[in-house]
Write a protein that holds these residues in place. Structure first.
Motif, PDB file in Angstrom:
ATOM      1  N   SER A  77       0.847  -1.190   0.000  1.00  0.00           N
ATOM      2  CA  SER A  77       0.000   0.000   0.000  1.00  0.00           C
ATOM      3  C   SER A  77       0.882   1.239   0.000  1.00  0.00           C
ATOM      4  CB  SER A  77      -0.923  -0.001   1.223  1.00  0.00           C
ATOM      5  OG  SER A  77      -0.188  -0.083   2.432  1.00  0.00           O
ATOM      6  N   ARG A 151      -3.682   4.073  -2.290  1.00  0.00           N
ATOM      7  CA  ARG A 151      -4.053   2.681  -2.041  1.00  0.00           C
ATOM      8  C   ARG A 151      -3.749   2.275  -0.602  1.00  0.00           C
ATOM      9  NH1 ARG A 151      -1.161   0.001  -7.407  1.00  0.00           N
ATOM     10  NH2 ARG A 151      -2.521   0.963  -8.997  1.00  0.00           N
ATOM     11  N   ARG A 153      -4.230   0.318   2.994  1.00  0.00           N
ATOM     12  CA  ARG A 153      -4.714  -0.977   3.469  1.00  0.00           C
ATOM     13  C   ARG A 153      -4.808  -0.922   4.985  1.00  0.00           C
ATOM     14  NH1 ARG A 153      -4.051  -6.112   0.532  1.00  0.00           N
ATOM     15  NH2 ARG A 153      -3.714  -5.672  -1.673  1.00  0.00           N
ATOM     16  N   LEU A 160      -8.447  -4.725   2.435  1.00  0.00           N
ATOM     17  CA  LEU A 160      -8.669  -3.659   1.469  1.00  0.00           C
ATOM     18  C   LEU A 160      -9.909  -2.877   1.887  1.00  0.00           C
ATOM     19  CD1 LEU A 160      -8.029  -5.456  -1.939  1.00  0.00           C
ATOM     20  CD2 LEU A 160      -6.719  -3.545  -0.998  1.00  0.00           C
ATOM     21  N   TYR A 172     -12.334   5.829   2.814  1.00  0.00           N
ATOM     22  CA  TYR A 172     -11.749   4.493   2.779  1.00  0.00           C
ATOM     23  C   TYR A 172     -12.163   3.807   4.079  1.00  0.00           C
ATOM     24  CZ  TYR A 172      -9.084   6.534  -1.023  1.00  0.00           C
ATOM     25  OH  TYR A 172      -8.725   7.164  -2.194  1.00  0.00           O
ATOM     26  N   GLU A 193      -7.670   6.104 -11.219  1.00  0.00           N
ATOM     27  CA  GLU A 193      -6.212   6.157 -11.372  1.00  0.00           C
ATOM     28  C   GLU A 193      -5.838   6.527 -12.804  1.00  0.00           C
ATOM     29  OE1 GLU A 193      -4.604   2.500  -9.853  1.00  0.00           O
ATOM     30  OE2 GLU A 193      -5.039   3.048  -7.771  1.00  0.00           O
TER      31      GLU A 193
END
Length: 247
Positions: A77, A151, A153, A160, A172, A193
């Motif tokens: 991540s 990204r 984690r 995820l 998130y 992205e």
């Protein structure tokens, strides 16, 4: 930890890196040549390409939400800004502060400047030091195209997060933690992205799942100004020998 292979890190142009290929692939190995930002609540490690490769939240001994320092592969991540047709980078600290600057250039000489810091300054009679990462991206020249890879984690890399979005934020959501990104960058490009043209400054504030009381750009600028002022005032109180002042 040093951000430069030379003796000074206070001015741009004194360090370059070409650690990724032009197609934006990740390096296959991690480097320990890292910059550090922090505010006594948390810290983050940032490599010469401006990638956050290690950060534990909500404390120094917390969950490593960014762990690419130990896992540089696709299962790791990180938070990176990847410039199309990347050529080289420069990195230094704003003088007498813990505010880190990284410049990325492409093969046409176009570039962006990334400012990274952890807010810390006196407010209402106490120190304001939120568990918030602030990243500001400014265009330097031309029409550079940038891709944002955010990204995180959770649960030591095992979980995820679920992702939800609003008009100017992304959440998130994990089992034990939820992070919110407040940004004035295009949300759809960020989530897909996909590269976009950096035609104006963009601001990114990642932290607790809370709404901002002010505008995103105004908040990021104010946090940076207040943090720079705090660190420079703090630096004036140090009795640093002359031979170490440029280190």
């Amino acid at each position: 930890m040093s951000t430069s292979s030379t003796s000074s890190i206070d001015t741009p142009g004194n360090d370059t890196s070409t650690g990724v290929s032009n197609d934006g692939d990740r390096p296959s190995t991690s480097s320990l040549d890292l910059g550090v930002i922090g505010n006594c609540s948390y810290s983050a490690l940032i490599d010469k390409l401006g990638r956050i490769v290690w950060c534990c939240l909500p404390r120094f001994d917390g969950d490593p939400v960014f762990n690419a320092l130990l896992d540089p592969g696709e299962s790791g991540s990180l938070w990176s800004f990847e410039l199309e047709n990347f050529s080289h980078s420069e990195q230094w600290y704003e003088p007498n502060t813990a505010v880190l600057k990284t410049r990325l250039y492409d093969t046409l000489g176009q570039g962006v400047e990334i400012t990274d810091f952890a807010p810390r300054f006196p407010s209402r009679g106490r120190f304001f030091r939120p568990q918030t990462l602030v990243r500001r991206v400014l265009p330097l020249n031309g029409a550079p195209r940038l891709r944002v890879l955010l990204r995180p984690r959770f649960d030591w890399g095992r979980e995820l997060p679920k992702i939800t979005r609003g008009s100017n934020h992304v959440r998130y959501v994990g089992t034990e933690m939820t992070l919110r990104l407040n940004t004035d960058a295009p949300i759809s490009y960020l989530l897909d992205e996909t590269a976009f043209v950096v035609s104006r400054p963009f601001n990114f504030l990642l932290g607790p799942d809370e709404t901002l009381t002010g505008g995103i750009g105004d908040t990021a600028r104010s946090f940076e100004q207040e943090t720079v002022t705090y660190w420079r005032n703090w630096s004036r109180s140090l009795a640093t020998p002359l031979e170490w002042q440029g280190a």
